[in-house]
Design a protein around this motif. Structure first.
Motif, PDB file in Angstrom:
ATOM      1  N   ILE A 162      11.378  27.624 -25.630  1.00  0.00           N
ATOM      2  CA  ILE A 162      10.211  27.763 -26.506  1.00  0.00           C
ATOM      3  C   ILE A 162       9.068  26.884 -26.012  1.00  0.00           C
ATOM      4  O   ILE A 162       7.900  27.288 -26.020  1.00  0.00           O
ATOM      5  N   ALA A 163       9.395  25.681 -25.571  1.00  0.00           N
ATOM      6  CA  ALA A 163       8.357  24.777 -25.069  1.00  0.00           C
ATOM      7  C   ALA A 163       7.687  25.356 -23.826  1.00  0.00           C
ATOM      8  O   ALA A 163       6.462  25.265 -23.671  1.00  0.00           O
ATOM      9  N   GLU A 164       8.462  25.970 -22.940  1.00  0.00           N
ATOM     10  CA  GLU A 164       7.892  26.576 -21.739  1.00  0.00           C
ATOM     11  C   GLU A 164       6.969  27.736 -22.108  1.00  0.00           C
ATOM     12  O   GLU A 164       5.871  27.874 -21.557  1.00  0.00           O
ATOM     13  N   LYS A 165       7.423  28.575 -23.042  1.00  0.00           N
ATOM     14  CA  LYS A 165       6.596  29.707 -23.463  1.00  0.00           C
ATOM     15  C   LYS A 165       5.320  29.229 -24.149  1.00  0.00           C
ATOM     16  O   LYS A 165       4.240  29.797 -23.946  1.00  0.00           O
ATOM     17  N   ALA A 166       5.435  28.185 -24.944  1.00  0.00           N
ATOM     18  CA  ALA A 166       4.257  27.640 -25.619  1.00  0.00           C
ATOM     19  C   ALA A 166       3.278  27.065 -24.593  1.00  0.00           C
ATOM     20  O   ALA A 166       2.058  27.230 -24.729  1.00  0.00           O
ATOM     21  N   ALA A 222       1.537  29.971 -22.927  1.00  0.00           N
ATOM     22  CA  ALA A 222       0.550  30.548 -23.844  1.00  0.00           C
ATOM     23  C   ALA A 222      -0.681  29.648 -23.958  1.00  0.00           C
ATOM     24  O   ALA A 222      -1.810  30.135 -23.998  1.00  0.00           O
ATOM     25  N   GLU A 223      -0.460  28.350 -23.993  1.00  0.00           N
ATOM     26  CA  GLU A 223      -1.581  27.409 -24.080  1.00  0.00           C
ATOM     27  C   GLU A 223      -2.450  27.495 -22.833  1.00  0.00           C
ATOM     28  O   GLU A 223      -3.686  27.493 -22.923  1.00  0.00           O
ATOM     29  N   ASP A 224      -1.823  27.581 -21.656  1.00  0.00           N
ATOM     30  CA  ASP A 224      -2.592  27.702 -20.419  1.00  0.00           C
ATOM     31  C   ASP A 224      -3.439  28.976 -20.410  1.00  0.00           C
ATOM     32  O   ASP A 224      -4.620  28.943 -20.042  1.00  0.00           O
ATOM     33  N   ILE A 225      -2.834  30.078 -20.841  1.00  0.00           N
ATOM     34  CA  ILE A 225      -3.560  31.344 -20.874  1.00  0.00           C
ATOM     35  C   ILE A 225      -4.730  31.253 -21.847  1.00  0.00           C
ATOM     36  O   ILE A 225      -5.848  31.701 -21.559  1.00  0.00           O
ATOM     37  N   LEU A 226      -4.487  30.652 -23.005  1.00  0.00           N
ATOM     38  CA  LEU A 226      -5.535  30.499 -24.004  1.00  0.00           C
ATOM     39  C   LEU A 226      -6.676  29.626 -23.493  1.00  0.00           C
ATOM     40  O   LEU A 226      -7.859  29.942 -23.686  1.00  0.00           O
ATOM     41  N   ARG A 227      -6.333  28.542 -22.822  1.00  0.00           N
ATOM     42  CA  ARG A 227      -7.374  27.663 -22.274  1.00  0.00           C
ATOM     43  C   ARG A 227      -8.198  28.372 -21.197  1.00  0.00           C
ATOM     44  O   ARG A 227      -9.422  28.237 -21.140  1.00  0.00           O
ATOM     45  N   LYS A 228      -7.532  29.141 -20.328  1.00  0.00           N
ATOM     46  CA  LYS A 228      -8.254  29.874 -19.279  1.00  0.00           C
ATOM     47  C   LYS A 228      -9.172  30.922 -19.899  1.00  0.00           C
ATOM     48  O   LYS A 228     -10.313  31.099 -19.464  1.00  0.00           O
ATOM     49  N   THR A 229      -8.678  31.627 -20.905  1.00  0.00           N
ATOM     50  CA  THR A 229      -9.483  32.635 -21.583  1.00  0.00           C
ATOM     51  C   THR A 229     -10.694  31.998 -22.250  1.00  0.00           C
ATOM     52  O   THR A 229     -11.811  32.533 -22.184  1.00  0.00           O
ATOM     53  N   ALA A 230     -10.483  30.859 -22.890  1.00  0.00           N
ATOM     54  CA  ALA A 230     -11.597  30.161 -23.543  1.00  0.00           C
ATOM     55  C   ALA A 230     -12.634  29.714 -22.509  1.00  0.00           C
ATOM     56  O   ALA A 230     -13.842  29.834 -22.745  1.00  0.00           O
ATOM     57  N   ALA A 231     -12.174  29.220 -21.370  1.00  0.00           N
ATOM     58  CA  ALA A 231     -13.105  28.787 -20.332  1.00  0.00           C
ATOM     59  C   ALA A 231     -13.885  29.974 -19.781  1.00  0.00           C
ATOM     60  O   ALA A 231     -15.105  29.884 -19.568  1.00  0.00           O
ATOM     61  N   ASP A 232     -13.201  31.099 -19.559  1.00  0.00           N
ATOM     62  CA  ASP A 232     -13.887  32.298 -19.072  1.00  0.00           C
ATOM     63  C   ASP A 232     -14.904  32.796 -20.091  1.00  0.00           C
ATOM     64  O   ASP A 232     -16.013  33.207 -19.734  1.00  0.00           O
ATOM     65  N   SER A 233     -14.535  32.758 -21.353  1.00  0.00           N
ATOM     66  CA  SER A 233     -15.453  33.187 -22.410  1.00  0.00           C
ATOM     67  C   SER A 233     -16.678  32.280 -22.462  1.00  0.00           C
ATOM     68  O   SER A 233     -17.797  32.760 -22.656  1.00  0.00           O
ATOM     69  N   GLN A 234     -16.466  31.004 -22.291  1.00  0.00           N
ATOM     70  CA  GLN A 234     -17.590  30.055 -22.293  1.00  0.00           C
ATOM     71  C   GLN A 234     -18.534  30.354 -21.143  1.00  0.00           C
ATOM     72  O   GLN A 234     -19.754  30.348 -21.319  1.00  0.00           O
ATOM     73  N   GLU A 235     -17.973  30.631 -19.962  1.00  0.00           N
ATOM     74  CA  GLU A 235     -18.817  30.967 -18.818  1.00  0.00           C
ATOM     75  C   GLU A 235     -19.602  32.249 -19.070  1.00  0.00           C
ATOM     76  O   GLU A 235     -20.795  32.331 -18.763  1.00  0.00           O
ATOM     77  N   THR A 236     -18.927  33.247 -19.631  1.00  0.00           N
ATOM     78  CA  THR A 236     -19.586  34.524 -19.919  1.00  0.00           C
ATOM     79  C   THR A 236     -20.718  34.328 -20.918  1.00  0.00           C
ATOM     80  O   THR A 236     -21.820  34.874 -20.739  1.00  0.00           O
TER      81      THR A 236
END
Length: 107
Positions: free
Chosen positions: A38-42, A45-59
């Motif tokens: 569960i910790a690995e999956k979390a 998921a956190e890494d994906i969320l952070r990357k998505t947030a960074a991409d959204s900020q750039e956009t």
């Protein structure tokens, strides 16, 4: 008091024996594996969320810059038109004012 001490010692002894039993060890090990998974999956998921947030900020930043440039271009074109055709600009401004006043008075 001796009875309470022996009861405490018995309870401690039982809990130690329970922890040393093979079933308990297997359950503890399985629980650790589940928590680790569960910790690995979390973390993933956190890494994906952070990357998505960074991409959204750039956009959003890019879009904001693009809109600023469009507004500046529109302002420049309007100003150039007003400088080149002052009477036409005044007539357009007057007509827009009359139209706006008419619309606001109706309500």
């Amino acid at each position: 008091m001796a009875t309470s001490q022996s009861a405490t010692e018995q309870a401690t002894s039982k809990s130690k024996n329970a922890l040393n039993s093979p079933v308990t060890e297997k359950a503890v090990e399985a629980a650790h594996h589940v928590v680790d998974a569960i910790a690995e999956k979390a973390a993933t998921a956190e890494d994906i969320l952070r990357k998505t947030a960074a991409d959204s900020q750039e956009t959003l930043t890019d879009k904001q810059d693009e809109i600023k440039q469009q507004l500046q271009l529109s302002y420049s074109k309007t100003r150039d038109f007003a400088v080149q055709h002052p009477l036409a600009a005044a007539g357009i401004a007057f007509a827009a004012g009359v139209l706006l006043t008419t619309l606001l008075r109706r309500k």
